[in-house]
Motif scaffolding. Structure first.
Motif, PDB file in Angstrom:
ATOM      1  N   SER A 158       0.712  -1.195   0.048  1.00  0.00           N
ATOM      2  CA  SER A 158       0.080   0.036  -0.105  1.00  0.00           C
ATOM      3  C   SER A 158       0.999   1.424  -0.094  1.00  0.00           C
ATOM      4  O   SER A 158       1.885   1.012   0.649  1.00  0.00           O
ATOM      5  CB  SER A 158      -1.021   0.043   1.120  1.00  0.00           C
ATOM      6  OG  SER A 158      -0.164   0.073   2.596  1.00  0.00           O
ATOM      7  N   ASP A 210      -2.818  -1.133  -3.357  1.00  0.00           N
ATOM      8  CA  ASP A 210      -3.431   0.087  -3.075  1.00  0.00           C
ATOM      9  C   ASP A 210      -2.905   1.320  -2.809  1.00  0.00           C
ATOM     10  O   ASP A 210      -1.867   1.288  -2.246  1.00  0.00           O
ATOM     11  CB  ASP A 210      -4.443  -0.045  -1.858  1.00  0.00           C
ATOM     12  CG  ASP A 210      -5.358  -1.336  -2.056  1.00  0.00           C
ATOM     13  OD1 ASP A 210      -6.370  -1.345  -3.107  1.00  0.00           O
ATOM     14  OD2 ASP A 210      -5.385  -2.252  -1.319  1.00  0.00           O
ATOM     15  N   ASN A 269      -8.767  -2.492   3.391  1.00  0.00           N
ATOM     16  CA  ASN A 269      -8.063  -3.062   2.370  1.00  0.00           C
ATOM     17  C   ASN A 269      -6.659  -3.777   2.744  1.00  0.00           C
ATOM     18  O   ASN A 269      -6.320  -4.745   2.036  1.00  0.00           O
ATOM     19  CB  ASN A 269      -7.755  -1.634   1.411  1.00  0.00           C
ATOM     20  CG  ASN A 269      -8.716  -0.983   0.635  1.00  0.00           C
ATOM     21  OD1 ASN A 269      -9.923  -1.635   0.670  1.00  0.00           O
ATOM     22  ND2 ASN A 269      -8.794   0.136   0.222  1.00  0.00           N
TER      23      ASN A 269
END
Length: 756
Positions: A692, A720, A743
């Motif tokens: 991420s 992400d 997420n």
């Protein structure tokens, strides 16, 4: 052809990178509580391995932001107007040794009433030369022989205070002998001493110094902030006191931090020995460009000079001026800041502002000295401070800072010191309007709302010790907003072959063999512990679900890389050996981490692959990981690696300067694959990896470049990116952190699924 490596630290660019074998040095800083001495201390503290000991000599203890004196710093209270023998006795008692001396001691003597601040030239010479000669003699009495002695003087060396001089000013320009100048006396004193004792020297000559320290004297910025704050308080526009020529004149500014970087470079560069150097920001600064910017920071209209208006003329006494031809210097003004600051309306307004904002500066005092310096800086209508940097550049110095950005940071520092009132537009303005980006542009609205609530932009700055204090305060603030620990998760502190760990396990975990996640906390390899990400580890254990083992690896600056990796690897191997006892299984062990911890999760995986233990780690889960150094990005990915520059200055939580300080403190070598995983030769063998990243993070492209490299090698990846959010934003309340947490859990579940 020669090649140089340079680096950026926040808004400061083109800074030198020194060889790794330059370490274990002792520095003496005199005048350590003044504007230049304190910034010199800040610069040396950024390199604790290079500067093993820093002796600060001043009558008062240097100011420390968190009140704690770093362990490498020793303060000695001395008055250099005492006798050389008395000074030598104290130095001997304290066992002082010195590899390098940085001399900033200075006494501003009182001028005659109503006269300019430097008018008492003869007494300035006597007192300030005595400061230097007494100290030099005390060194000789103790047989202290530094490798290099640095004396900071200033641009008055070139006589611009007397009128038009040669421009640009170069170090080889002849002395201006119109009046006594203590800079010349000090230079002669130093040169004679160094010749006698075979010591090398440097003289550094800055112009108007930009910096924030509790003693605001001889500082351009503090009076400007007072002027703008009072004008705002009284509902008056920001009126420029001097004429159109001064308004348009290009004036050299010399930021205290950049001066200090230059001074460190000078004393550590063999080719710079026995040379004088100018010190400037190496850019063009004009009041015509800066004044509208200052007005915008304080929410004011502004008034330009009116060349048809009524101005008073002050003709300087030297005819011809220092350059030897042309008319004498002339200053045209409608009023001076010094006159303005003495007005009853202004003094009362400042008292009201100070009381309303609980400022440390309750009244305006020493007005002639403090405001007179800024008056001179604003009034010059000839290129009297146009310092050439050609000499230093030819020897390899490339330092640069935008003076407008520097003034902004100085004003923010004065706010932090409690010396001037808060100006919200100043904190939110980010880069000045004439730079490439604004630090509010592109941010997530919820983050900007958080900053308004906090009243500031959270950012770790300064030395490691200062950041440790800031981190502790920030952690306490965030802890207060967190919910109580989840009672469905049990935790136990343990040691993993000597490494402290904390084990998190769902209470019903006994019914099944859960995956095990070995977790490494963030903190730039110098901050953090088992408590700082306790809530996150509990959340991860509950929602994945899994057994989470959080590792408390040793930290810099006390320990250096690869110690952090060694501890992390030791803990992983302990978990692998004890997987069944922990309630998990060896067939499903993963590494995870945030920021520096995310880097360690990747590095542990790489180390296991090198040992032929690929099967021991089934996947990697990282959040905003450190994976690369901007000086060693693989060539084919350099065009993709832009976040370290785009998000390099003033972004929340951690900017490039923060990271550079971390890297230096932790002994991170830019070309070391045991520190930066993008240099690994084993990426093709990596297990599924989740990454991420955050759009307003200097580490954004660490994650992006790593993902591109893994994909090229055929490794399964998932990622992400959180547009408009800064580093570790999810730790703060009300910034949509729930999306991030959800997420990451999905990413962890994806890693587990793809590892089977």
């Amino acid at each position: 052809m020669s090649t140089q490596v340079v680096q950026s630290r926040g808004i400061f660019h083109g800074l030198p990178v020194f060889p790794e074998n330059v370490k274990g040095l002792t520095a003496v800083i005199t005048g350590a509580n003044g504007i230049s001495g304190q910034h010199m201390l800040r610069v040396l503290l950024q390199s604790p391995e290079r500067w093993m000991k820093i002796i600060c000599i001043s009558r008062r203890l240097p100011f420390m932001k968190d009140g704690a004196v770093p362990g490498v710093v020793e303060h000695i209270a001395l008055d250099f107007l005492d006798t050389p023998q008395a000074i030598a006795n104290v130095l001997r008692e304290r066992g002082v040794k010195a590899d390098y001396v940085f001399f900033f001691s200075y006494v501003q003597v009182d001028p005659e009433p109503g006269a300019p601040i430097w008018s008492n030239a003869q007494e300035l010479c006597r007192v300030n030369t005595l400061l230097l000669s007494n100290f030099l003699e005390s060194l000789a009495l103790n047989s202290i022989k530094p490798r290099r002695f640095m004396l900071q003087t200033g641009a008055k060396h070139y006589g611009g205070q007397f009128g038009s001089n040669l421009a640009p000013q170069e170090e080889s320009d002849p002395r201006v002998l119109l009046e006594p100048n203590f800079y010349y006396d000090q230079e002669d004193c130093l040169w004679a001493y160094c010749k006698k004792h075979d010591i090398k020297w440097n003289v550094i000559r800055p112009a108007f110094i930009l910096g924030a320290v509790p003693d605001a004297a001889m500082n351009v910025c503090f009076p400007l902030a007072v002027y703008a704050s009072v004008r705002r308080h009284l509902g008056q526009p920001l009126d420029f006191p001097y004429d159109l020529t001064a308004w348009d004149m290009s004036v050299t500014q010399s930021s205290a931090l950049l001066n200090s970087y230059l001074e460190e470079w000078a004393v550590l560069t063999d080719g710079a020995a026995n040379e004088a150097f100018n010190a400037s920001d190496d850019g063009i600064f004009t009041w015509s460009k800066f004044w509208p910017l200052l007005a915008s920071w304080y929410g004011l209209d502004y008034i330009r000079p009116d060349d048809e208006g009524k101005y008073k003329d002050l003709i300087l006494p030297h005819n011809p001026p220092p350059r030897g031809y042309g008319p004498p210097g002339k200053i045209r003004y409608r009023f001076s800041l010094t006159e303005w600051a003495k007005q009853p309306e202004v003094t009362q307004a400042w008292k009201d502002i100070a009381q309303q904002n609980d400022l440390s500066v309750k009244e305006l005092h020493d007005v002639d000295r403090i405001f007179g310096f800024t008056d001179f800086a604003m009034s010059v209508s000839w290129p009297g401070a146009s310092l050439s940097m050609a000499k230093a550049r030819k020897l390899g110095w490339h330092g640069y800072v935008d003076s407008n950005e520097s003034v902004r940071e100085v004003l923010l520092d004065f706010e932090k010191l409690g010396m001037i009132p808060h100006a919200p537009a100043l904190a939110q303005s980010g880069a000045p309007a004439n730079t490439a980006s604004s630090l509010t542009e592109g941010y997530a609205p919820e983050w900007l709302e958080l900053e308004k609530t906090l009243g500031t932009r959270p950012l770790l700055t300064g030395t490691v010790e200062e950041m440790q204090g800031q981190f502790a305060a920030l952690s306490a603030l965030l802890s207060a907003s967190q919910t109580p620990p989840d009672d469905t998760i049990e935790s136990k502190d343990e040691t993993a072959d000597g490494i402290p760990v904390r084990i998190y396990k769902p209470k019903d975990a006994a019914r099944t063999k859960l995956p095990i996640v070995v977790y490494y906390h963030g903190g730039g390899f110098v901050l953090g512990n088992l408590d700082t990400e306790d809530a996150w580890c509990r959340y991860l254990a509950k929602t994945t679900p899994s057994i989470v083992v959080s590792v408390d690896y040793r930290l810099g600056p006390k320990f250096k890389m690869p110690v952090m990796l060694e501890d992390s690897l030791t803990a992983f191997k302990w978990v692998y050996a004890n997987a069944e006892t922990l309630g998990g299984t060896k067939s499903r062990i993963f590494t995870a981490g945030t920021s520096a911890g995310g880097g360690l999760a990747l590095l542990v995986t790489d180390a296991l692959i090198q040992e032929g233990k690929n099967s021991h780690v089934k996947g990697v889960i990282t959040a905003v990981p450190i994976t690369a150094h901007p000086l060693s990005i693989p060539e084919e990915y350099k065009s993709q690696y832009t976040s370290y520059e785009k998000n390099g200055s003033g972004v929340p939580v951690a900017d490039a300067s923060t990271l550079n300080t971390f890297f230096e403190a932790a002994g991170c070598k830019y070309d070391d694959p045991m520190t930066f995983v993008t240099l690994s030769q084993n990426l093709s063998q990596f297990p599924p990896t989740y990454i991420s990243t955050c759009g307003k993070d200097p580490l954004r492209d660490d994650g992006r470049v790593l993902e591109a490299m893994l994909k090229r090698e055929g490794v399964k990846t998932k990622s992400d990116n959180y547009i408009g959010q800064p580093h570790c934003f999810w730790l703060f309340p009300n910034v949509n952190g729930e999306e991030f947490l959800a997420n990451v859990v999905k990413g962890a579940q994806w890693v587990v699924l793809n590892s089977e």
